[in-house]
Structure formats: C-alpha cells, structure tokens
Design an enzyme around this catalytic site. Structure first.
Site, PDB file in Angstrom:
ATOM      1  N   ASP A 192       0.620  -1.390  -0.116  1.00  0.00           N
ATOM      2  CA  ASP A 192      -0.033  -0.115  -0.095  1.00  0.00           C
ATOM      3  C   ASP A 192       0.834   1.222  -0.033  1.00  0.00           C
ATOM      4  OD1 ASP A 192      -2.695   1.220   0.212  1.00  0.00           O
ATOM      5  OD2 ASP A 192      -1.919   2.099   2.161  1.00  0.00           O
ATOM      6  N   LYS A 224       1.592   4.448  -2.789  1.00  0.00           N
ATOM      7  CA  LYS A 224       1.274   5.402  -2.657  1.00  0.00           C
ATOM      8  C   LYS A 224       2.557   6.272  -3.077  1.00  0.00           C
ATOM      9  CE  LYS A 224      -1.748   5.183   1.346  1.00  0.00           C
ATOM     10  NZ  LYS A 224      -1.964   5.039   2.739  1.00  0.00           N
TER      11      LYS A 224
END
Length: 815
Positions: free
Chosen positions: A678, A682
């Site tokens: 994750d 980003k």
C-alpha cells in the site's frame, strides 16, 4: 368576445369535461364565448389506427370502433341526466355507424386515400363537440353548437389543408353577427373545402381553429386550455427544474412552438398576430395558475434566453463537393427537389466556402430525400464534382430562444461551451439574422443531458448538478454518503452545487434512481435493490447519460479500478480512493490521464495518498508552476503509524493490528497495509505525479513481515500467524528501544530510486514525533532545497478519507 380552446387531455373523460364546463360557465358570466374542443384524448390516434387496419384488411378495426363508441357513450351517460339520454345516445350511435360504414369501405377496397383519412379523423371532434355542447345546455340554455366545417373553408390539400381566409372570415363574421348565444361550442381541427369535402388542419389543428375564429372576429383574447401551466423554459417532462414563462412575445412563442414546445401548435399564432390579439395558455386542472400570456410585448426582466426547446427525430443531409463552389443555383436546385417531394426543411446551414450545404429534415422523409437529391445531382456525382449526399439519422435539434438575445454578447459561446464540457458533440449550427434563435444539431441520445445542462446554465442561478454513481459503501462509503446528506443544503445555497446520488453498489446489491436516491433510507433501499453486476452498472450509467456524471470508487478492488477507462470514454468523471489504477502499469496510468483530457472527464484521486490531506494537489501545483521534485521522504500509512505508535510492552503486535482494523485504519485485508504494498503504491503515485516514469516493480520493498505471514491466504490465518511470530515483532521493538528510536514505515525517493520499509527513527528526525494515525511528507525541490515543503496530518480513518473524496467531488463542481 373570447375564444377558448380545450385540448384532448382537458376533454379526456366525463370527469375532465366537468372541469371544462365549470371554466366555461364562469367565463360566460362576463363574456360571450366560442368554445373550440379537440377530440377526446387518444381518440384521433384510435381513428388513425382503425383506418390503417381496415385498409390492411385487418378486421380488428371493428374492435377499435367499439372502443371509441364505448368511450363516448360512457362520457355522455355521466354528463347527461338519464331522462334526456335516449335521443342523444341514438345520435352518437348514428355517427358511429357512419364511421363504421366508411371503414368497411376501406376494408373492402383495401386502400385509404388522403381524402378518406380526413373524413375518418374528423369523427373525433364531431363526437366530442356534440357531447360537450349537449352537456353545456344542461346548465346554460343560451348556448348552441356550430359545425366548424360550415365556416372554415380550405383547399383540398388533405391532411394539412390551407385556409381560404377571405371566405372563412366572411362566413364567420356573418354567422356570429346573427347569433345571440352566450356560448357557441365548435369542433376544432376540421374544416371543409369550397366543394364541401371534409378536410383537416393538421395534427394540433384545434389550436389553429380557435385562432382562425379569434382573428376573424377580432376577439379580445384567445385562451388555450391544456394540461400544463403554460409554456415552460424547457420541456418539464425532460427538465424537471423547468419553470413556467409568465409573458412572452409572439415571435418568441413561434420559435419555441416550432422547436417542439407542444403546448402550442405553430400556425396558431399567425391569425392573431396580424390582429394583435393576445393568447393566454392556461391549465384546465389548475385554472387559478397564472399561465403564459403571449402578446407583442415580452417582459424579459433582463433575461436574454426565454426558453430552450428541441425537435426529435431529425436527419441531417449534407451535400458537398468542389462542384458547388462558385456555381450559382445549387441551393435552388436542392430546395426545389425537396419542395417537389413535399419535404419540409427544418434546419439549414451552409459553409462560407460554398463547398457544402446541410439541411435538417424529419427521419420519416430521409429515404425519399436521399434518393431525390442523388437523382437530381446524378450528373455532377458521376463526374465526381459532387459527392452522393451524406445522411445522418437519429439526431435532434436544440434551440435557445429569446427576443433580447441579440443585445447580449457571448450567448452562443456560453451555449457551446456548456455542451462541450459535457461532451455533447455538435453536428451543425445555425443562427438567424434576427438573433432570436441559436440552433444546434446533436445526437438524440444526448438530448436530455443537453437540455438539462443548458437549463441549469441559463435559468438556475448557474447551479451545477452533480450526479454520483457510487461503488463501495463500507466504512468510508457510509461516511461519504453521510457527509453528502449533511452538506447538501449548504452546497446548494452557498456553492451553487446540487449533489445527487443516482446509484449505489456494494458487492451484493446495487440501486439506481434517476431522480436521486433518498439518503435518509439508502441502506434499506440498497438491501432491496437488484443483484450487483458490474457490467450492468456500467450499461445503466451510459444509458442514463446524465450531465456531470461522476463515478465514485470507494473500494480497493482491482476489477473496479480496471473499468475507469470505460467511464472516462463516456465522459463520466472518476473520483477514487482506490490506489490500484494509478499504481498499475505506467502506460495505463498515463492513458487514464489522457482519456480524462480527451473526453473532458475529471479523474481525481487525492485520497490515494494521505486520505484527506492535500498532498497530490500540492504536487500538481508545484509541477504546474515550474518547480521540480528531487527527493521525497514520507510516512504514508496512517494505519502502520497507528500500529507502531501503539505497539509496546503492554500491547502485542497482534492486538494493535486488530484494533487498527476495528477503528477503520486498515484495509479490509490488513496484509495490504502491513506488507508495504500500500505504501509502495502511494510513493509510486507521488513519483509519477512529480513527473517521473516508474513501475511498482522498481520500488524496493523491505518487508518486516515474516514470509509465513505473507503466505497466508485469509485474514483468520494471517492473524494467527501474527500470534505465532510474536517474538519476531518483539525483537524489532526491542531493537528500537536499544537505539532510542521509534519505528516508522518510511517511503523514500532519492536520485531516481525508491524504497519502502521499516526504519528506526532517531529523536532529531522530523518523523520521530509523528503521533496517532498521522501522515507526513517532505518534498525537496528546486525551490525547497534546505528546508523541505512539509505536509502533515491525519492520514487514515473513514471520516477523513470520505472528506477527501467529497472534496474531489466539490472540486469538480467548482470547475
């Protein structure tokens, strides 16, 4: 003298006719009246159908006749006392028998001439006017009936006969000069030729009948009674925000009626315009409503556009070729061909180069027109001087109308800009020299979107309606809907943005409501919705084709991320917190950005990084202003920051991860957060938004999770593995204590390379005091060299993520 005309819906049945009688009796107290009535609602259509079936040797025409008979007998029985019904019922039956005899003839001959068709269609008005006249006599003895065919004389152009005004006016004035009745009831639509053959004035001709009589008698006013409160700023069946127009000029009314404003038959205005007789359009079912007053004066109150109208079922025919340049008579030949075929040209535009000319006609005339034009220009076509005509069907003409448009600059630009922003393709444009009308030809599938968009821009204080299609209604989705519900009134009053949720979907159910879902009870409605189907969801969004449509993805689903391209190609904006699309292959990321520009469909994903923090927007502004990002250091996972801030000797790693999930800080699958993927997504998005090309595989992921934890396939096994490897996590914590550091999962981009991983942060580092679920990003750029640009704040949680999504939606509304 006043002339009152009542349309088909006003006289649809006995109940409605009683309302008509009340209006007439009230008006008759002050003025002498002529009451012109249409056929009962749908009866003209039934007569047309019966005639067609009879001519086609289909005996079911008799069933239609029986239906027509019953409709009229039922009305008469309810309106007339039983004691007086006998002779009247016999008269109705005689008329019906006459109708059936004519239809029997059509059946036997197997044909239907235009002359016979006019005679058959006349029965609707003959029956309705007779019943209404007899019903009126029950309450007003000084009333009478007059057959319009005896006064209105025409040529023999059956179906749409031309009125001989000299004879008609003479007969009309002579009759009423010797008539003392307070009210005279007359059938609309029908007339007769000079040799006493039945003719009709065209569909909608009852308005015309009333106008002819009003003009002949110099009436004080012509009242058109219908089922709506006058002429509207747009068709209220398509544009729900449409408003009645209180006053309008003859010229404006003619333009609107020509372009499909069906409350007024276009030829109606001509007979009264010459005499300056006002027309008042009123609602039979709301007689106290103001209606629309049409005269030679338009009170616009400074509003240049008075209405927006349209004509459906249009075909655009284009004739072009070098053989037309500088050749006189080409246009004459084209229009002569169409005239000879009896084809009405609705729209005309010609290129200034004289290379092409295009016309708009009805779809029904397209095939005849194409063949006739190609035949007329066959020599030029054979010599390649002119191309065979190009035919485009399934189009529509939309028009802005207003007497004062000529005094306002920029209206056409505003019109076309508004349409362009919603990707409504314009095929042709025309504007008359009077500047009273600006017309454009568009695809008919875009009509609803175009009319609503234009109406919103010109009549609704520039309020912008946003139509949301939301997929994903879990923790974040629920907060998002709650925020919309809470702020809806504020947005409309202060920002002029009207946010409507049109569709909701979770993994099991989906719900659509074109008029907007009630956000007070959306959960129950969704539970009772249809089975969720991604393909059907996409199809329904496309079919609705609403203006300012926005697909809102509040999932972490790769399959959902894969459909953004399809929405953008439909000019549907995309707002998403799902990082998968922007962290997918670089070519796909760039393609989505390109499609957003190409189809004028916003693609916003601020919440991909930092939830509600303005991180991506800041990067965009830096790059747009000419700055260049060289280095990024960041803590980008609010969930991981929460976990490592709360992981200590008193709270096991397993328990803290569980608590993060309960509070909504982690994804439904917590391994997405803890694996580092994750965070890698980003930082990848930030790198790409900074102008660098990079793939997810190029980011070094230094995972702190044991391989066995990563290998689990479900949440239950994953949490068991956290307990099993508790000593591993305790060891990491002990090392941090020994180094007098805090644990932070850090993402870095330096010198074109990127990595993510757990780091031991010393006390003098900006990340050391990052508490709770906060995120922090440091940008080192050409302008921020020694001291980086710092953005810090809450980076996880349903409410802040929802607010970030909501902010993107509002950003679209403010464009």
């Amino acid at each position: 003298m006043r002339v009152l005309k009542f349309g088909g819906t006003s006289v649809a049945n006995a109940k409605n006719i009683k309302l008509v009688l009340d209006i007439v009796l009230n008006k008759a107290k002050k003025d002498k009246l002529i009451v012109v009535v249409s056929a009962l609602s749908k009866v003209t259509d039934l007569l047309q159908l019966a005639a067609s079936k009879a001519a086609a040797n289909d005996e079911s025409y008799k069933e239609i006749v029986a239906e027509i008979e019953k409709k009229h007998l039922d009305a008469l029985k309810e309106l007339i006392p039983v004691s007086e019904q006998s002779s009247l019922l016999s008269h109705i039956k005689r008329i019906i028998n006459h109708l059936e005899t004519i239809l029997d003839g059509c059946f036997l001959l197997g044909e239907l001439s235009a002359r016979t068709s006019d005679t058959i269609l006349s029965f609707g008005e003959l029956l309705s006017s007779y019943i209404i006249a007899e019903a009126l006599k029950q309450n007003l003895k000084n009333s009478s009936y007059k057959d319009s065919r005896e006064l209105i004389k025409t040529n023999n152009n059956y179906g749409k006969a031309a009125v001989n005004f000299e004879v008609t006016n003479s007969l009309t004035t002579a009759f009423f000069a010797n008539n003392d009745a307070q009210v005279v009831v007359m059938p609309g639509f029908i007339a007769s030729s000079l040799d006493e053959i039945n003719t009709t004035l065209g569909r909608g001709g009852s308005d015309y009948t009333a106008a002819i009589l009003a003009g002949a008698l110099n009436a004080d006013e012509l009242e058109i009674w219908t089922d709506v409160n006058g002429m509207f700023t747009a068709n209220p069946k398509i544009v729900k925000q449409a408003q009645p127009i209180a006053t309008i000029s003859y010229q404006e009314a003619m333009e609107l009626s020509h372009f499909g404003a069906k409350v007024l038959y276009p030829p109606t205005i001509q007979p009264v315009l010459r005499k300056n007789i006002p027309i008042h359009i009123k609602n039979t079912f709301e007689p106290e409503a103001e209606g629309t007053y049409i005269s030679n004066v338009s009170v616009s109150n400074g509003i240049p556009v008075r209405g927006i109208s349209h004509i459906d079922n249009i075909t655009l025919i284009t004739l072009e070729g070098p053989g037309m340049i500088g050749v006189s008579g080409s246009s004459k030949r084209l229009f002569e061909v169409l005239s000879n075929e009896g084809i009405n040209v609705i729209f005309i535009t010609q290129a200034s180069s004289e290379h092409s000319i295009c016309i708009g006609i009805l779809n029904s005339d397209a095939e005849v027109a194409e063949n006739a034009i190609n035949k007329a220009f066959e020599i030029e076509i054979a010599q390649n001087k002119i191309d065979p005509c190009i035919v485009e069907q399934n189009l529509c003409i939309i028009a802005l109308v207003g007497e004062n448009m000529k005094n306002h600059q920029g209206l056409s630009g505003r019109m076309f800009s508004t349409l362009g922003k919603n990707n409504v393709n314009i095929r042709a444009i025309a504007q008359g020299a009077s500047e009273r009308n600006i017309s454009a030809v568009i695809n008919e599938r875009d009509v609803k979107k175009a009319l609503n968009t234009l109406h919103e821009n010109f009549f609704e204080e520039n309020t912008k309606q946003l139509n949301l299609f939301v997929m994903g209604v879990g923790n974040v989705g629920e907060k998002f809907i709650e925020q919309i519900h809470q702020q809806k009134k504020f947005l409309k009053e202060n920002l002029k943005i009207n946010v409507r949720v049109i569709a909701l979907s979770n993994s099991r159910k989906m719900l659509f409501d074109e008029d907007a879902i009630d956000l007070n009870s959306w959960q129950a409605a969704l539970e009772n919705g249809e089975t969720a189907n991604k393909e059907l969801f996409i199809e329904k969004v496309a079919a609705l084709n609403l203006r300012n449509s926005i697909f809102v993805d509040i999932t972490a689903n790769a399959d959902v991320a894969a459909i953004y391209e399809r929405f953008l190609k439909q000019s549907v904006g995309v707002v998403t917190c799902n990082k998968i699309a922007c962290a997918s292959a670089y070519d796909n990321y760039k393609n989505l950005k390109k499609l957003s520009r190409q189809y004028n469909a916003p693609f916003l994903f601020e919440t991909n990084v930092g939830a509600g923090l303005p991180i991506i927007d800041t990067v965009k502004n830096l790059i747009a202003s000419g700055d260049k990002v060289h280095k990024i250091q960041a803590v980008l996972s609010g969930s991981l920051n929460f976990i490592f801030n709360n992981f200590d000797e008193n709270n096991s790693f397993h328990d803290v991860v569980k608590e993060a999930g309960v509070q909504g800080f982690t994804e439904p699958d917590p391994k997405i957060d803890l694996s580092g993927i994750d965070v890698a997504r980003k930082i990848l998005i930030l790198i790409r938004e900074s102008g660098y090309k990079m793939e997810i595989e190029n980011i070094e992921n230094n995972s702190f999770l044991p391989a066995a934890c990563m290998a689990t396939t479900n949440n239950e096994d994953f949490f068991k593995s956290l307990i099993e490897y508790n000593s591993h996590f305790e060891g990491i914590l002990a090392e941090a204590k020994a180094k007098d550091s805090r644990l932070k999962f850090v993402a870095e981009f330096i010198n074109g390379k990127a990595n993510v991983g757990l780091q031991f942060i010393p006390k003098d580092h900006p990340f050391y005091n990052l508490e709770g679920k906060d995120n922090i990003v440091l940008f080192y750029t050409d302008r921020y060299v020694d001291q980086p640009l710092l953005i810090k704040g809450a980076g996880a949680g349903a409410a802040v993520t929802a607010s970030g999504i909501f902010a993107d939606v509002i950003r679209i509304g403010n464009v």
